[in-house]
Design an enzyme around this catalytic site. Sequence first.
Site: not given
Ligand code: PMP
Length: 402
Positions: A122, A202, A225
């Site tokens: 990500h 995740q 999440k």
């Molecule tokens: N890492 C992964 C694998 C994610 O799926 C996400 C959220 N889509 C994030 C990091 C970032 O999380 P957050 O926006 O809650 O900080």
Amino acid sequence: MYNIEHIRNDFPILSRQVYGRPLVYLDNGATTQKPRCVVEAMVGEYYNVNANVHRGVHFLSQQATDLHEQGRETVRHFINARSTAEVLFTRGTTESINLLAFCFGEAFIGEGDEIVVSAMEHHSNIVPWQMVCERKGARLRVVPMTDGGELLLEDYGRLLNDRTKIVCCTHVSNVLGTVNPVKEIVRMAHDRGIPVLIDGAQSTPHFAVDMQDLDCDFFAFSGHKIYGPTGIGVLYGKEAWLEKLPPYQGGGEMIKKVTFEHTTYNELPYKFEAGTPDYVAVHGLAVALDYVSALGMENIYAHEQELTRYAALQMGEIEGMKIYGPHHDAVISFQVGNIHHLDMGTLLDRLGIAVRTGHHCAEPLMHRLGIEGTVRASFALYNTKEEVDALVDGIKRVMRMF
Ligand code: PMP
């Protein structure tokens, strides 16, 4: 007992309608809905307990502090960390990784050093490390993957060298659902004395994670999440590492003694928690973790695995369907024929089906796959086979329109 009807009743939003149709919420990878108990615990704290934590001698402040520190213990137990000193509260995975990248970068990364990330990260596990590289003159190295969406461990092994300072890898891909062999990744790095950060955004919502078993040095996840509130997350760090890192932000809470000449810092975990923490969200997160623990992570895993398999089977029969990745973990990313992902997402939305479209904050992964984006359906503990059927029917309906 895993009674899906009872469970769905815990989530008021699931019974609402959109465009006059029952909501089918399949965007759980982006954020999950909240059970009544989480919202009520937070409202209850604001109504009955609210006071700033840690600094007060009065009754309410002590009660709020107790709730806050019990929340930390709940997190410690949930991830099986050795000590609450290893559990830092942040705003979410993104802030956890930025905290680590900054502090670790300041202490341990210099000119010519290397930081290893994977091809399926990500943006929040790429950009903070790129920023360190820019500041320190270090270099980002990338673990490649197969066309099927699995990391190439031999290439990973070849990337590790004396200049490698840290390895940063996602536990589960938010696009492909790949569950990475993180224990092996950690072992290979540790053989060379290199620490590892696992992005658990995740994984934590879908199966039990155990810090002592994974043996990673750092681990990040987000409350929202895993059925908890927004604005709260966790950075786990092994005590020995956290002790060696400089603080992140300066301010109240993180200090022991301040003079204009010199400041000494507080002990762990407070050294990394400047300012008033979101203690109400910590309480909400703890209630969310208690909620999933009561259902049983193994039951949640079994339920979601069954749904994902069922969905993959139904969807696989649709002509022109391309599913990306091995869809191991509650996520199915797909494209149908040459229907643009945005069109598919918009038309499914009109049928009451919420999915996500686009690059899913993983543009380098999209480049690797040679695509611009996908449609992503992601499942949670409250989704049903009927909702999967609605998705499959919806996709077929959209196809007939094209
Ligand atoms: N890492 C992964 C694998 C994610 O799926 C996400 C959220 N889509 C994030 C990091 C970032 O999380 P957050 O926006 O809650 O900080």
